[in-house]
Design an enzyme around this catalytic site. Sequence first.
Site, mmCIF file in Angstrom:
data_model
loop_
_atom_site.group_PDB
_atom_site.id
_atom_site.type_symbol
_atom_site.label_atom_id
_atom_site.label_comp_id
_atom_site.label_asym_id
_atom_site.label_seq_id
_atom_site.Cartn_x
_atom_site.Cartn_y
_atom_site.Cartn_z
ATOM 1 C CE1 TYR A 22 -3.743 -2.381 0.213
ATOM 2 C CE2 TYR A 22 -2.562 -3.337 2.070
ATOM 3 C CZ TYR A 22 -3.568 -3.401 1.124
ATOM 4 O OH TYR A 22 -4.395 -4.486 1.086
ATOM 5 C CG ASN A 73 -10.403 0.840 -0.872
ATOM 6 O OD1 ASN A 73 -10.735 -0.329 -0.698
ATOM 7 N ND2 ASN A 73 -9.140 1.212 -0.920
ATOM 8 C CG HIS A 79 -12.336 -9.665 -1.211
ATOM 9 N ND1 HIS A 79 -11.950 -9.377 -2.502
ATOM 10 C CD2 HIS A 79 -11.495 -8.968 -0.403
ATOM 11 C CE1 HIS A 79 -10.913 -8.559 -2.473
ATOM 12 N NE2 HIS A 79 -10.616 -8.292 -1.210
ATOM 13 C CG ASP A 86 -28.231 -6.302 -1.216
ATOM 14 O OD1 ASP A 86 -28.080 -6.629 -2.418
ATOM 15 O OD2 ASP A 86 -28.573 -7.116 -0.328
ATOM 16 C CG HIS A 99 -9.805 -2.311 -4.620
ATOM 17 N ND1 HIS A 99 -10.192 -2.594 -3.332
ATOM 18 C CD2 HIS A 99 -10.856 -2.610 -5.421
ATOM 19 C CE1 HIS A 99 -11.429 -3.062 -3.355
ATOM 20 N NE2 HIS A 99 -11.859 -3.069 -4.612
ATOM 21 C CB ILE A 100 -4.383 1.378 -2.560
ATOM 22 C CG1 ILE A 100 -5.203 2.552 -1.983
ATOM 23 C CG2 ILE A 100 -2.893 1.715 -2.602
ATOM 24 C CD1 ILE A 100 -4.973 2.822 -0.508
ATOM 25 C CB SER A 101 -2.975 -3.380 -3.919
ATOM 26 O OG SER A 101 -4.122 -4.099 -3.485
ATOM 27 N NE ARG A 110 -5.483 -9.811 0.390
ATOM 28 C CZ ARG A 110 -5.914 -9.249 1.521
ATOM 29 N NH1 ARG A 110 -6.931 -8.419 1.493
ATOM 30 N NH2 ARG A 110 -5.326 -9.526 2.660
#
Length: 144
Positions: A22, A73, A79, A86, A99-101, A110
């Site tokens: 990260y 995020n 996951h 919903d 997502h950062i990664s 993941r």
Amino acid sequence: MKILVINGPNINFLGIREKEIYGEGTYEDLCKFIKDEGSKIGIEVEVMQSNIEGEIINFLQAAYNKVDGIVINPGAYTHYSIAIYDAIKSINIPTVEVHISNIHTREEYRRKSVTAPACIGQICGFGFYGYVMGITALKNMLSK
């Protein structure tokens, strides 16, 4: 134009946890970066974070009829949280998952996002800049 950025679990520990994934930047660095970059393109950005699934759902529901778009995020909730999926679907606000990664190059568990199908798009692997990409995409889409 107002965009809400919602960060999920452990994002508040940026700069502390798994720096090799990260990066060195802290959560405070991320918040400042997002707000500064949003301001440069005329976007009012509000940033929120919670480690609690129900609070994230509350953030989403509270945004109904109050913001033009959302960047989210969901962290690990990505996951498995059908509840967040919903909530995103129910508010009918254009939402981008960030997502950062790059979650698609991480551990197998993941790689699947149950929340992304409720969003208009997903951006991952660009570090903090992914948030700016999400905000810019929303601005361009909403300005049409």
